[in-house]
Design a protein around this motif. Structure first.
Motif, PDB file in Angstrom:
ATOM      1  N   ASP A  60      -4.662  17.205  -3.038  1.00 11.67           N
ATOM      2  CA  ASP A  60      -3.355  18.059  -1.703  1.00 11.67           C
ATOM      3  C   ASP A  60      -3.034  19.605  -2.093  1.00 11.67           C
ATOM      4  OD1 ASP A  60      -2.006  17.082   0.203  1.00 11.67           O
ATOM      5  OD2 ASP A  60      -0.816  17.846  -0.815  1.00 11.67           O
ATOM      6  N   ILE A  61      -2.612  19.939  -2.881  1.00 19.28           N
ATOM      7  CA  ILE A  61      -2.609  21.000  -3.519  1.00 19.28           C
ATOM      8  C   ILE A  61      -4.118  22.286  -2.662  1.00 19.28           C
ATOM      9  CG2 ILE A  61      -2.645  23.233  -5.175  1.00 19.28           C
ATOM     10  CD1 ILE A  61      -0.846  20.956  -6.504  1.00 19.28           C
TER      11      ILE A  61
ATOM     12  N   ILE B 191       1.328  23.882 -11.665  1.00 18.47           N
ATOM     13  CA  ILE B 191       0.482  22.991 -10.922  1.00 18.47           C
ATOM     14  C   ILE B 191      -0.280  23.945  -9.837  1.00 18.47           C
ATOM     15  CG2 ILE B 191      -1.577  21.113  -9.864  1.00 18.47           C
ATOM     16  CD1 ILE B 191       0.688  19.159 -11.344  1.00 18.47           C
ATOM     17  N   VAL B 192       0.506  24.180  -8.986  1.00 16.96           N
ATOM     18  CA  VAL B 192       0.075  25.662  -8.181  1.00 16.96           C
ATOM     19  C   VAL B 192      -0.201  26.899  -8.427  1.00 16.96           C
ATOM     20  CG1 VAL B 192       0.608  26.752  -6.098  1.00 16.96           C
ATOM     21  CG2 VAL B 192       1.278  24.817  -6.702  1.00 16.96           C
TER      22      VAL B 192
ATOM     23  N   ARG C 218      -0.316  25.311   4.202  1.00 20.73           N
ATOM     24  CA  ARG C 218       1.328  25.418   3.651  1.00 20.73           C
ATOM     25  C   ARG C 218       1.553  27.008   3.243  1.00 20.73           C
ATOM     26  NH1 ARG C 218       0.276  21.250   0.303  1.00 20.73           N
ATOM     27  NH2 ARG C 218       1.552  19.247   1.306  1.00 20.73           N
TER      28      ARG C 218
ATOM     29  N   ARG D 127      -6.695  31.893  -0.147  1.00 20.78           N
ATOM     30  CA  ARG D 127      -5.851  31.009  -0.077  1.00 20.78           C
ATOM     31  C   ARG D 127      -6.525  30.973   2.056  1.00 20.78           C
ATOM     32  NH1 ARG D 127      -5.207  26.769  -4.281  1.00 20.78           N
ATOM     33  NH2 ARG D 127      -3.947  27.765  -5.281  1.00 20.78           N
TER      34      ARG D 127
ATOM     35  N   LEU E 180      -2.920  14.131  -6.419  1.00 17.87           N
ATOM     36  CA  LEU E 180      -2.098  16.052  -6.438  1.00 17.87           C
ATOM     37  C   LEU E 180      -3.159  16.557  -6.105  1.00 17.87           C
ATOM     38  CD1 LEU E 180       1.073  17.357  -5.915  1.00 17.87           C
ATOM     39  CD2 LEU E 180       0.429  16.382  -9.035  1.00 17.87           C
TER      40      LEU E 180
ATOM     41  N   ASP F 116      -4.005  26.024 -10.670  1.00 15.33           N
ATOM     42  CA  ASP F 116      -4.809  25.868  -9.318  1.00 15.33           C
ATOM     43  C   ASP F 116      -5.131  27.367  -9.216  1.00 15.33           C
ATOM     44  OD1 ASP F 116      -6.919  24.367  -7.264  1.00 15.33           O
ATOM     45  OD2 ASP F 116      -5.533  25.363  -5.887  1.00 15.33           O
ATOM     46  N   SER F 117      -4.231  28.351  -8.426  1.00 15.51           N
ATOM     47  CA  SER F 117      -4.612  29.698  -8.072  1.00 15.51           C
ATOM     48  C   SER F 117      -5.505  30.973  -9.054  1.00 15.51           C
ATOM     49  CB  SER F 117      -3.124  30.706  -8.135  1.00 15.51           C
ATOM     50  OG  SER F 117      -2.157  29.823  -7.223  1.00 15.51           O
TER      51      SER F 117
ATOM     52  N   LEU G 184       4.566  19.153  -1.814  1.00 13.69           N
ATOM     53  CA  LEU G 184       3.263  18.607  -1.952  1.00 13.69           C
ATOM     54  C   LEU G 184       4.019  17.444  -2.608  1.00 13.69           C
ATOM     55  CD1 LEU G 184       2.996  21.287  -4.555  1.00 13.69           C
ATOM     56  CD2 LEU G 184       1.112  20.381  -2.327  1.00 13.69           C
ATOM     57  N   PRO G 185       3.102  16.044  -3.413  1.00 20.06           N
ATOM     58  CA  PRO G 185       3.238  15.049  -3.298  1.00 20.06           C
ATOM     59  C   PRO G 185       3.855  14.169  -4.673  1.00 20.06           C
ATOM     60  CG  PRO G 185       0.279  15.585  -2.575  1.00 20.06           C
ATOM     61  CD  PRO G 185       1.255  16.782  -2.581  1.00 20.06           C
TER      62      PRO G 185
ATOM     63  N   TRP H 249      -2.172  23.182   0.555  1.00 17.00           N
ATOM     64  CA  TRP H 249      -1.803  24.435   0.031  1.00 17.00           C
ATOM     65  C   TRP H 249      -1.661  25.822   0.860  1.00 17.00           C
ATOM     66  CZ3 TRP H 249       2.682  24.387  -2.470  1.00 17.00           C
ATOM     67  CH2 TRP H 249       3.476  26.705  -2.699  1.00 17.00           C
ATOM     68  N   SER H 250      -3.076  25.780   1.252  1.00 19.98           N
ATOM     69  CA  SER H 250      -3.797  27.649   1.787  1.00 19.98           C
ATOM     70  C   SER H 250      -3.049  26.919   3.049  1.00 19.98           C
ATOM     71  CB  SER H 250      -4.986  27.299   2.084  1.00 19.98           C
ATOM     72  OG  SER H 250      -5.676  27.563   1.264  1.00 19.98           O
TER      73      SER H 250
ATOM     74  N   ARG I 265       5.359  20.550 -10.289  1.00 26.12           N
ATOM     75  CA  ARG I 265       4.184  20.936  -9.143  1.00 26.12           C
ATOM     76  C   ARG I 265       4.301  22.671  -8.987  1.00 26.12           C
ATOM     77  NH1 ARG I 265       6.448  16.093  -7.148  1.00 26.12           N
ATOM     78  NH2 ARG I 265       8.623  16.771  -7.130  1.00 26.12           N
ATOM     79  N   THR I 266       4.446  23.715  -9.329  1.00 26.34           N
ATOM     80  CA  THR I 266       4.217  24.567  -9.651  1.00 26.34           C
ATOM     81  C   THR I 266       4.069  25.275 -10.414  1.00 26.34           C
ATOM     82  OG1 THR I 266       7.350  25.273  -8.692  1.00 26.34           O
ATOM     83  CG2 THR I 266       5.678  27.069  -9.707  1.00 26.34           C
TER      84      THR I 266
END
Lengths: 247, 247
Positions: free
Chosen positions: A221-222, A177-178, A229, B161, A218, A181-182, B237-238, A226-227, A174-175
């Motif tokens: 949702d990010i 993917i973040v 969060r 973000r 997933l 995405d960033s 996250l999911p 994410w923003s 997940r990290t």
């Protein structure tokens, strides 16, 4: 450009790569940069590549051929991961030269590539290497349990803050993917979809492999949450002296 | 190197800058890069600079002198912010030439600098500009309510973000500090302490100005707890399809 990140935690390895290739801003295509080599019960590897696409495609074809024809050496019959990394490095050097068919640097085309290479061989722990255009390689370390290639700056802070060797494998994914995405949000040369592969220690196969597009739950949702969060995290920081101390 | 960020929200302006100057890895010093020009009731400005330190120090000295001696033009007697930005740009061009005392580019020394310049003049809204070495300038926009100079990539995702024009001024300041801290962690050429200035719309003065070192409560909390906040955000996250859906 490209952005790939490999993570090595106690539970195993995570590989994540974008898929955007561009020769120019108006010449953009989708190409796979994450390649899987799987010999169940014997060994499993992932190669991710940044740099010249002709070079890396040639490299991947050669790695496959050598293993299928059981040439010496080949990825299937390797005894040690560091030897596999050296073999991949030497093929990379060859492919850089081969893919230009001319003297090095001719026409200003750079045929170099940089790789993240990792996996596990039966009887060994999993391992993760960065393979440089010269063919040499460095391994990830417990202090820095990740390696990046390509457009690495945008996605580095989240890795620095979160990853330790005890991070759970899925949380590491997940990290990653973040982090991807960033980078995708901040830089046009890195784009969706994202390829993801997980290699759980001891399984000697690619445990999970998936491609995440904008419509995957997933990823969506990010992208959407994410923003919020992060906003909550910023709001939970201490007040300045001149602010009311609670709100 | 350097990292400075300026933010323009409805409530006003935020300026944040690191203080590390290096000629080489073994020639590192602390120098102020955030400079305040305050004429209460008339106008207030902040200049932040990345690039050649001789150039930017000369520029700041000239801006001060012109205002003190009420030369024409000067920052104190400006009617419009865009004119102030053009004046700063022309002084920047002069200072780049002046600070080398030789032909441009002599000895391979680059005397260029890039600025973030913002403030408010009585009768106008606050505004924020990036001033380029050529002397020209661009303004921040509602779609991108921030400007960065120097080592900008690490700290960009958090700005992308979180920031909108409706972000509260202090939350924008906290976001700027997180952006700075992420950069400081990832890049040796950017270092503590951090200078921070807030200019609340309509106050026509620097509303708050502070220097944050590693021992300031806000900075220490970010440094110690931001990772945990991010970790919680990642964990929220999911799940992947193969994971238990709750834990």
């Amino acid at each position: 450009m490209t952005y790939c990140v490999g993570i090595e935690v106690d539970e195993g390895l995570v590989f994540a790569a974008d898929t955007r290739t561009n020769a120019a801003l108006d010449d953009v295509r989708v190409h796979r940069k994450l390649h899987v080599f799987e010999y169940p019960g014997q060994a499993a590897y992932v190669v991710m590549a940044a740099g010249n696409l002709a070079t890396t495609q040639l490299l991947v074809s050669r790695l496959k051929r050598d293993a299928e024809e059981r040439r010496t050496p080949n990825l299937r019959d390797m005894a040690h991961l560091f030897e596999a990394a050296a073999y991949v490095g030497s093929l990379l050097v060859d492919s850089q030269v081969q893919s230009q068919h001319t003297e090095h640097g001719h026409d200003g085309v750079n045929t170099q590539a940089t790789l993240i290479f990792g996996g596990q061989i039966a009887g060994e722990q999993p391992g993760l290497y960065m393979v440089y255009p010269l063919g040499n390689a460095i391994a990830a370390s417990p202090e820095t349990p990740y390696l990046q290639i390509g457009e690495s700056k945008y996605g580095k802070p989240i890795l620095d803050r979160i990853l330790t060797t005890s991070t759970r494998l899925e949380d590491a994914a997940r990290t990653a993917i973040v982090s991807l995405d960033s980078t995708i949000r901040s830089n046009l040369s890195v784009g969706l979809p994202v390829d993801l592969a997980l290699l759980r220690a001891g399984e000697l196969r690619i445990s999970q492999q998936l491609r995440l597009g904008a419509d995957s739950p997933l990823y969506a949702d990010i992208h959407q949450n994410w923003s919020r969060r992060l906003e909550q995290a910023v709001e939970s920081l201490p007040r300045f002296p001149w602010e009311p101390q609670d709100r």
